[in-house]
Scaffold this active site. Sequence first.
Site, PDB file in Angstrom:
ATOM      1  N   ASP A  13       7.490   1.977   9.513  1.00  0.00           N
ATOM      2  CA  ASP A  13       8.657   2.735  10.002  1.00  0.00           C
ATOM      3  C   ASP A  13       9.902   2.503   9.156  1.00  0.00           C
ATOM      4  OD1 ASP A  13       6.993   3.422  12.203  1.00  0.00           O
ATOM      5  OD2 ASP A  13       7.514   1.527  13.152  1.00  0.00           O
ATOM      6  N   LYS A  16       9.595   6.005   5.255  1.00  0.00           N
ATOM      7  CA  LYS A  16       8.817   6.440   4.088  1.00  0.00           C
ATOM      8  C   LYS A  16       8.769   7.961   3.975  1.00  0.00           C
ATOM      9  CE  LYS A  16       5.118   3.901   5.256  1.00  0.00           C
ATOM     10  NZ  LYS A  16       5.638   2.901   6.195  1.00  0.00           N
ATOM     11  N   GLY A  40       2.652   7.861  11.254  1.00  0.00           N
ATOM     12  CA  GLY A  40       3.281   9.081  11.744  1.00  0.00           C
ATOM     13  C   GLY A  40       4.596   9.288  11.047  1.00  0.00           C
ATOM     14  N   HIS A  41       4.790  10.466  10.509  1.00  0.00           N
ATOM     15  CA  HIS A  41       6.134  10.761  10.065  1.00  0.00           C
ATOM     16  C   HIS A  41       6.464  12.234  10.157  1.00  0.00           C
ATOM     17  CE1 HIS A  41       3.998  10.401   6.104  1.00  0.00           C
ATOM     18  NE2 HIS A  41       4.397  11.639   6.097  1.00  0.00           N
ATOM     19  N   GLN A 224       1.971   2.323   7.321  1.00  0.00           N
ATOM     20  CA  GLN A 224       2.363   1.017   7.895  1.00  0.00           C
ATOM     21  C   GLN A 224       3.190   0.233   6.871  1.00  0.00           C
ATOM     22  OE1 GLN A 224      -1.415   1.601   8.338  1.00  0.00           O
ATOM     23  NE2 GLN A 224      -0.640   2.942   9.913  1.00  0.00           N
TER      24      GLN A 224
HETATM   25  P1  IMP Z   1      -3.271  -0.457  14.942  1.00  0.00           P
HETATM   26  O1  IMP Z   1      -3.016  -0.080  13.527  1.00  0.00           O
HETATM   27  O2  IMP Z   1      -3.242   0.720  15.871  1.00  0.00           O
HETATM   28  O3  IMP Z   1      -4.521  -1.293  15.103  1.00  0.00           O
HETATM   29  O4  IMP Z   1      -2.056  -1.406  15.420  1.00  0.00           O
HETATM   30  C1  IMP Z   1      -1.883  -2.715  14.897  1.00  0.00           C
HETATM   31  C2  IMP Z   1      -0.416  -3.035  14.704  1.00  0.00           C
HETATM   32  O5  IMP Z   1       0.119  -2.194  13.684  1.00  0.00           O
HETATM   33  C3  IMP Z   1       0.460  -2.799  15.924  1.00  0.00           C
HETATM   34  O6  IMP Z   1       1.506  -3.758  15.939  1.00  0.00           O
HETATM   35  C4  IMP Z   1       1.053  -1.415  15.677  1.00  0.00           C
HETATM   36  O7  IMP Z   1       2.276  -1.241  16.355  1.00  0.00           O
HETATM   37  C5  IMP Z   1       1.252  -1.482  14.174  1.00  0.00           C
HETATM   38  N1  IMP Z   1       1.264  -0.157  13.543  1.00  0.00           N
HETATM   39  C6  IMP Z   1       0.206   0.636  13.287  1.00  0.00           C
HETATM   40  N2  IMP Z   1       0.603   1.758  12.675  1.00  0.00           N
HETATM   41  C7  IMP Z   1       1.933   1.673  12.528  1.00  0.00           C
HETATM   42  C8  IMP Z   1       2.925   2.526  11.923  1.00  0.00           C
HETATM   43  O8  IMP Z   1       2.640   3.605  11.371  1.00  0.00           O
HETATM   44  N3  IMP Z   1       4.206   2.070  11.960  1.00  0.00           N
HETATM   45  C9  IMP Z   1       4.526   0.867  12.498  1.00  0.00           C
HETATM   46  N4  IMP Z   1       3.654   0.048  13.062  1.00  0.00           N
HETATM   47  C10 IMP Z   1       2.361   0.437  13.074  1.00  0.00           C
END
Ligand code: IMP
Length: 430
Positions: A13, A16, A40-41, A224
């Site tokens: 977040d 990007k 997500g963006h 991420q």
């Molecule tokens: P997962 O990727 O759904 O398994 O989540 C694992 C961790 O990564 C959690 O803390 C989520 O909040 C974080 N996370 C996953 N995708 C994003 C993203 O696009 N932005 C910020 N945090 C993310």
Amino acid sequence: MANVVVVGAQWGDEGKGKIVDWLSEQADVVVRFQGGHNAGHTLVIGGKVYKLSLLPSGVVRPGKLSVIGNGVVLDPHALASEVERLSEQGVSITRDNLRVAENATLILSIHRELDALRESGSAGTKIGTTKRGIGPAYEDKAGRRAIRLMDLADLASLRDKIDRLLTHHNALRRGFGLDEFSPEAIYEELASVAPKVLPYMDAVWRLLDEERRAGKRILFEGAQGALLDVDHGTYPFVTSSNTVAGQAATGSGLGPGAVGYVLGIAKAYTTRVGEGPFPTELFDETGELIGQKGKEFGVVTGRKRRCGWFDATLVRQTVRTSGIDGIALTKLDILDGFETIKIGVGYKLDGQTIDYFPASQGAQGRVEPIYEEMEGWSGSTAGARSWADLPAQAIKYVRRVEELIGAPVAVLSTSPERDDTILMKNPFEG
Ligand code: IMP
């Protein structure tokens, strides 16, 4: 002419979307190389708002080739519905502008269920995932029992693969005291979505190699952030993929020499969603104010993000683990108007001063930030397009950040608007 990889330098977040959009305009090929639809963006182009989760950002611009690499975990239903949603907005998505790696691992409904099940467990075991099935799908990939995109093209042997997968999952289900999954239901789920996604399938490693040899500019779009990397992040509070820049090569099938310039994106402060350590987190009204001004709510899950001061120790570490050549510093305008601004410059751990973030979960939870306090600025940086538009104190802040993290600020973003950007260096020019 360099290729460029964009990675988040914090916990995701970092903003990007805007930077990737600006770079994708200059690129010929845009590649996703890890993660899935947990990202997500929002892109705003010509006044139209596009929300992307799985598709590379290039997809909304005519004439660009978008590629989903083998390092991505692909929910075929999410892909089909994102393509459909964008088509309704007038974006044409065909095999001419989208290819998906034949060897990409699929996310199935059983992965989403398992993710949600684990997240509903007792406190202390929760990661705060996006519940998209990302982790369980990567587990099956590493466990060598995953269903991959190419398996949808061979329905005759798909049943055997499903049986093998269910030997594992149904044992788990029995352990949880739940009904077993039926192989027929999974077969139906996959057979029905196959015609929607197979048209995009390709040997992506070969295609990208050809594009590279033809001198095309490739943009690798990370999702991420480096602190969510499964090896280098705040384990176990991480995502299940490698998010550092080196993954751009592995996750697309190109060699490391193809990656080129590494642009890290960092916010002028820090945010995090989900559980896990966050040394400079603010629990007071300053944290609230940053969250409000910065509209810190997740695009995918709508969750409120935790907010805190810029942690230079963490970003310095990601500069190294990702080999970051330059930083795009975003959302500087959110710090406008603060009387004083703090930067985390190191930590105290059990009475010792350290200049790195320790790897162990226990130590990560115990570190206390050491702050440097700077005078804020009363003028506005919002919308600034040159250094001359910035208050002197804001320039001081940026310079101090560069010094502390050991990387130059190549791009400074001063509002969500595309042109509100100060460019020191174009990453594509090496
Ligand atoms: P997962 O990727 O759904 O398994 O989540 C694992 C961790 O990564 C959690 O803390 C989520 O909040 C974080 N996370 C996953 N995708 C994003 C993203 O696009 N932005 C910020 N945090 C993310």
